[in-house]
Design a protein around this motif. Structure first.
Motif, PDB file in Angstrom:
ATOM      1  N   CYS A 105      -2.892  20.501 -84.671  1.00  9.89           N
ATOM      2  CA  CYS A 105      -4.298  19.941 -85.097  1.00  9.89           C
ATOM      3  C   CYS A 105      -5.260  20.310 -84.081  1.00  9.89           C
ATOM      4  CB  CYS A 105      -3.896  18.345 -84.390  1.00  9.89           C
ATOM      5  SG  CYS A 105      -3.043  17.229 -85.528  1.00  9.89           S
ATOM      6  N   PHE A 106      -5.083  20.910 -82.937  1.00  8.03           N
ATOM      7  CA  PHE A 106      -6.085  21.782 -82.255  1.00  8.03           C
ATOM      8  C   PHE A 106      -6.649  22.928 -83.026  1.00  8.03           C
ATOM      9  CE2 PHE A 106      -7.048  25.111 -79.226  1.00  8.03           C
ATOM     10  CZ  PHE A 106      -8.006  24.606 -78.612  1.00  8.03           C
ATOM     11  N   VAL A 107      -5.561  23.617 -83.354  1.00  6.44           N
ATOM     12  CA  VAL A 107      -5.990  24.881 -84.353  1.00  6.44           C
ATOM     13  C   VAL A 107      -6.672  24.463 -85.691  1.00  6.44           C
ATOM     14  CG1 VAL A 107      -5.110  26.594 -85.707  1.00  6.44           C
ATOM     15  CG2 VAL A 107      -4.005  26.139 -83.649  1.00  6.44           C
ATOM     16  N   ARG A 108      -6.631  23.408 -86.267  1.00  5.34           N
ATOM     17  CA  ARG A 108      -7.144  22.913 -87.314  1.00  5.34           C
ATOM     18  C   ARG A 108      -8.645  22.478 -87.082  1.00  5.34           C
ATOM     19  NH1 ARG A 108      -2.874  19.338 -90.942  1.00  5.34           N
ATOM     20  NH2 ARG A 108      -1.694  21.211 -91.639  1.00  5.34           N
ATOM     21  N   ALA A 109      -8.701  21.811 -85.953  1.00  6.08           N
ATOM     22  CA  ALA A 109     -10.272  21.309 -85.362  1.00  6.08           C
ATOM     23  C   ALA A 109     -10.905  22.474 -84.687  1.00  6.08           C
ATOM     24  CB  ALA A 109      -9.800  20.435 -84.216  1.00  6.08           C
ATOM     25  N   VAL A 110     -10.311  23.704 -84.382  1.00  2.00           N
ATOM     26  CA  VAL A 110     -11.196  24.548 -83.949  1.00  2.00           C
ATOM     27  C   VAL A 110     -11.563  25.335 -85.229  1.00  2.00           C
ATOM     28  CG1 VAL A 110     -11.045  26.868 -82.793  1.00  2.00           C
ATOM     29  CG2 VAL A 110     -10.003  25.128 -81.721  1.00  2.00           C
ATOM     30  N   ALA A 111     -10.804  25.568 -86.152  1.00  2.00           N
ATOM     31  CA  ALA A 111     -10.926  26.367 -87.274  1.00  2.00           C
ATOM     32  C   ALA A 111     -12.142  25.562 -88.214  1.00  2.00           C
ATOM     33  CB  ALA A 111      -9.661  26.441 -88.426  1.00  2.00           C
ATOM     34  N   ALA A 112     -12.210  24.229 -88.240  1.00  2.00           N
ATOM     35  CA  ALA A 112     -13.032  23.505 -88.845  1.00  2.00           C
ATOM     36  C   ALA A 112     -14.552  23.533 -88.122  1.00  2.00           C
ATOM     37  CB  ALA A 112     -12.797  21.895 -88.948  1.00  2.00           C
ATOM     38  N   ASP A 113     -14.629  23.815 -86.745  1.00  2.00           N
ATOM     39  CA  ASP A 113     -15.763  23.996 -86.065  1.00  2.00           C
ATOM     40  C   ASP A 113     -16.106  25.373 -85.897  1.00  2.00           C
ATOM     41  OD1 ASP A 113     -16.026  21.316 -85.668  1.00  2.00           O
ATOM     42  OD2 ASP A 113     -15.046  21.348 -83.659  1.00  2.00           O
ATOM     43  N   LEU A 114     -15.350  26.242 -86.308  1.00  2.00           N
ATOM     44  CA  LEU A 114     -15.963  27.657 -86.248  1.00  2.00           C
ATOM     45  C   LEU A 114     -17.023  28.111 -87.010  1.00  2.00           C
ATOM     46  CD1 LEU A 114     -12.888  30.166 -85.801  1.00  2.00           C
ATOM     47  CD2 LEU A 114     -14.676  29.584 -84.064  1.00  2.00           C
ATOM     48  N   PRO A 115     -17.403  27.500 -88.383  1.00  2.00           N
ATOM     49  CA  PRO A 115     -18.283  27.917 -89.201  1.00  2.00           C
ATOM     50  C   PRO A 115     -19.643  27.413 -88.358  1.00  2.00           C
ATOM     51  CG  PRO A 115     -16.719  27.196 -90.588  1.00  2.00           C
ATOM     52  CD  PRO A 115     -16.260  27.130 -89.179  1.00  2.00           C
ATOM     53  N   ALA A 116     -19.759  26.102 -87.901  1.00  2.00           N
ATOM     54  CA  ALA A 116     -20.802  25.487 -87.339  1.00  2.00           C
ATOM     55  C   ALA A 116     -21.250  26.444 -86.228  1.00  2.00           C
ATOM     56  CB  ALA A 116     -20.584  24.079 -87.017  1.00  2.00           C
ATOM     57  N   CYS A 117     -20.288  26.700 -85.420  1.00  2.00           N
ATOM     58  CA  CYS A 117     -20.547  27.478 -84.329  1.00  2.00           C
ATOM     59  C   CYS A 117     -21.054  28.645 -84.532  1.00  2.00           C
ATOM     60  CB  CYS A 117     -19.303  27.621 -83.362  1.00  2.00           C
ATOM     61  SG  CYS A 117     -18.686  26.167 -82.621  1.00  2.00           S
ATOM     62  N   ARG A 118     -20.567  29.265 -85.596  1.00  2.00           N
ATOM     63  CA  ARG A 118     -21.127  30.780 -85.764  1.00  2.00           C
ATOM     64  C   ARG A 118     -22.654  30.620 -86.395  1.00  2.00           C
ATOM     65  NH1 ARG A 118     -15.998  32.959 -89.150  1.00  2.00           N
ATOM     66  NH2 ARG A 118     -14.825  33.637 -87.025  1.00  2.00           N
TER      67      ARG A 118
END
Length: 125
Positions: A105-118
């Motif tokens: 769940c943590f990895v999925r949440a980070v992966a979902a937020d990566l495009p917005a962070c970039r």
């Protein structure tokens, strides 16, 4: 691709993950029951090794505080209950499944937020 075709493989993968998790927990319980019924067997260290690190988390955060609060009940004198190995290995396996689920769940949440962070990190031109 439409949204329906993208989400189709995910439930199948989740179903397989649930099946593997349940099979792992059941195998640990059955192995603990059979090893506990036979007495001291060479399978005990293998079962304990397969239920790590969940067994250690269980001991440190559940059993040790209970022993401190309730005091030593004198149950560790070598006359172990036959199902105690099954209980400890089964609970350790359940904790392992929960640890893997939380990490996923943590990895999925980070992966979902990566495009917005970039997108926020890049300079506006």
């Amino acid at each position: 691709m439409s949204r329906a075709t993208q989400s189709r493989p995910r439930p199948r993968c989740r179903r397989a993950a649930r099946t593997v998790a349940v099979a792992y927990v059941v195998a640990m319980i059955v192995g603990g029951l059979s090893a506990g019924a036979q007495g001291s067997t060479p399978a005990e260290p293998l079962l304990s090794w397969l239920s790590q690190p969940g067994l250690n988390v269980l001991y440190v955060f559940v059993l040790m505080p209970l022993a401190v609060m309730l005091g030593d009940l004198g149950g560790g004198g070598g006359d172990a209950v036959p199902y105690s190995l099954a209980l400890s290995c089964g609970l350790g396996a359940v904790v392992n499944v929960l640890l893997v689920w939380a990490a996923t769940c943590f990895v999925r949440a980070v992966a979902a937020d990566l495009p917005a962070c970039r997108k926020r990190r890049t300079a506006v031109r």
